[in-house]
Design a protein around this motif. Structure first.
Motif, PDB file in Angstrom:
ATOM      1  N   MET A  34      56.437   1.264  39.605  1.00 28.65           N
ATOM      2  CA  MET A  34      57.887   1.114  39.655  1.00 28.65           C
ATOM      3  C   MET A  34      58.346   0.629  41.031  1.00 28.65           C
ATOM      4  O   MET A  34      57.560   0.560  41.973  1.00 28.65           O
ATOM      5  N   VAL A  35      59.638   0.333  41.127  1.00 31.74           N
ATOM      6  CA  VAL A  35      60.277  -0.043  42.385  1.00 31.74           C
ATOM      7  C   VAL A  35      61.305   1.030  42.719  1.00 31.74           C
ATOM      8  O   VAL A  35      61.999   1.549  41.848  1.00 31.74           O
ATOM      9  N   THR A  36      61.391   1.365  44.003  1.00 32.68           N
ATOM     10  CA  THR A  36      62.301   2.423  44.441  1.00 32.68           C
ATOM     11  C   THR A  36      62.668   2.214  45.907  1.00 32.68           C
ATOM     12  O   THR A  36      61.963   1.530  46.649  1.00 32.68           O
ATOM     13  N   ASP A  37      63.763   2.845  46.307  1.00 31.64           N
ATOM     14  CA  ASP A  37      64.121   2.884  47.727  1.00 31.64           C
ATOM     15  C   ASP A  37      63.381   4.000  48.460  1.00 31.64           C
ATOM     16  O   ASP A  37      63.375   4.035  49.688  1.00 31.64           O
ATOM     17  N   GLU A  38      62.796   4.919  47.713  1.00 34.38           N
ATOM     18  CA  GLU A  38      62.058   6.014  48.346  1.00 34.38           C
ATOM     19  C   GLU A  38      60.793   5.455  48.997  1.00 34.38           C
ATOM     20  O   GLU A  38      60.061   4.685  48.376  1.00 34.38           O
ATOM     21  N   GLU A  67      65.361  -1.437  40.124  1.00 34.69           N
ATOM     22  CA  GLU A  67      64.947  -2.833  40.282  1.00 34.69           C
ATOM     23  C   GLU A  67      65.328  -3.419  41.644  1.00 34.69           C
ATOM     24  O   GLU A  67      64.653  -4.302  42.152  1.00 34.69           O
ATOM     25  N   SER A  68      66.371  -2.910  42.259  1.00 32.27           N
ATOM     26  CA  SER A  68      66.772  -3.427  43.572  1.00 32.27           C
ATOM     27  C   SER A  68      66.140  -2.631  44.718  1.00 32.27           C
ATOM     28  O   SER A  68      66.483  -2.842  45.874  1.00 32.27           O
ATOM     29  N   GLY A  69      65.211  -1.750  44.410  1.00 31.43           N
ATOM     30  CA  GLY A  69      64.585  -0.911  45.425  1.00 31.43           C
ATOM     31  C   GLY A  69      63.780  -1.683  46.453  1.00 31.43           C
ATOM     32  O   GLY A  69      63.379  -2.834  46.242  1.00 31.43           O
ATOM     33  N   ALA A  70      63.542  -1.036  47.563  1.00 30.99           N
ATOM     34  CA  ALA A  70      62.865  -1.659  48.703  1.00 30.99           C
ATOM     35  C   ALA A  70      61.343  -1.672  48.592  1.00 30.99           C
ATOM     36  O   ALA A  70      60.687  -2.540  49.164  1.00 30.99           O
ATOM     37  N   TRP A  71      60.775  -0.719  47.878  1.00 33.50           N
ATOM     38  CA  TRP A  71      59.322  -0.536  47.868  1.00 33.50           C
ATOM     39  C   TRP A  71      58.738  -0.714  46.476  1.00 33.50           C
ATOM     40  O   TRP A  71      59.215  -0.104  45.521  1.00 33.50           O
ATOM     41  N   GLY A 127      57.709  -3.714  51.187  1.00 34.82           N
ATOM     42  CA  GLY A 127      56.264  -3.664  51.088  1.00 34.82           C
ATOM     43  C   GLY A 127      55.826  -2.950  49.831  1.00 34.82           C
ATOM     44  O   GLY A 127      56.611  -2.762  48.893  1.00 34.82           O
ATOM     45  N   CYS A 128      54.554  -2.557  49.832  1.00 36.40           N
ATOM     46  CA  CYS A 128      53.937  -1.880  48.684  1.00 36.40           C
ATOM     47  C   CYS A 128      53.354  -0.546  49.134  1.00 36.40           C
ATOM     48  O   CYS A 128      52.878  -0.417  50.271  1.00 36.40           O
ATOM     49  N   VAL A 129      53.372   0.425  48.230  1.00 37.82           N
ATOM     50  CA  VAL A 129      52.885   1.774  48.516  1.00 37.82           C
ATOM     51  C   VAL A 129      51.979   2.209  47.372  1.00 37.82           C
ATOM     52  O   VAL A 129      52.291   1.974  46.201  1.00 37.82           O
TER      53      VAL A 129
END
Length: 160
Positions: free
Chosen positions: A60-64, A80-84, A120-122
């Motif tokens: 998923m995509v998230t701001d966390e 969908e608009s998340g940073a990570w 980036g990616c986590v």
């Protein structure tokens, strides 16, 4: 080989491949994948050869900034608009490993996340795979707070 994003028609194939790649305590279920595919199909990258699923990466995509265990089970946390770009699983058929399939997909995930303007990616991984993800530019942030599947995980971050 071709790379594409998933649709709900891929549910059985991704569920079966996940079961072949992870112990039951760590593997996502068919219900988990159904929820994920409903919420963020464009964040499932599938590598196929002659129409057969060889490898996939999803998340998923998230701001966390940190991957939490709840994210695996709650697709509604996707933003969908998340940073990570979170990465939940890197799956390759056991008989096709060590041939660059996962690496090819990871490079695509990274390129897509960068093109989408993410920070980036986590991901989390077991200790034995820390060096593998470092090859793509991920940096280990040490032992994760994750207790997913009852095993020890390491937080990895790739910042653009």
């Amino acid at each position: 080989m071709t790379i594409r994003t998933a649709t709900m028609t891929d549910l059985r194939a991704v569920t079966d491949l996940e079961a072949a790649c992870f112990p039951a305590a760590e593997a996502a279920t068919e219900a988990d994948f159904a929820a994920r595919l409903s919420a963020y199909p464009d964040h499932f990258w599938l590598l196929e050869e002659d129409g057969e699923l060889i490898s996939f990466i999803d998340g998923m995509v998230t701001d966390e900034p940190t991957l939490r265990d709840e994210m695996y089970e709650n697709a509604a946390l996707h933003d969908e608009s998340g940073a990570w770009q979170m990465i939940f699983g890197v799956n390759t058929r056991p008989d096709r490993r060590r041939r660059g399939c996962a690496g090819t997909l990871m490079e695509r995930v990274i390129a897509d996340a960068r093109a989408q303007g993410r920070k980036g990616c986590v991901l989390t991984c077991k200790a034995a795979l820390v060096h593998y993800y470092e090859k793509f530019g991920y940096v280990s942030e040490g032992r994760s707070a994750s207790t997913h599947g009852g095993v020890e995980w390491y937080d990895m971050r790739l910042t653009f």
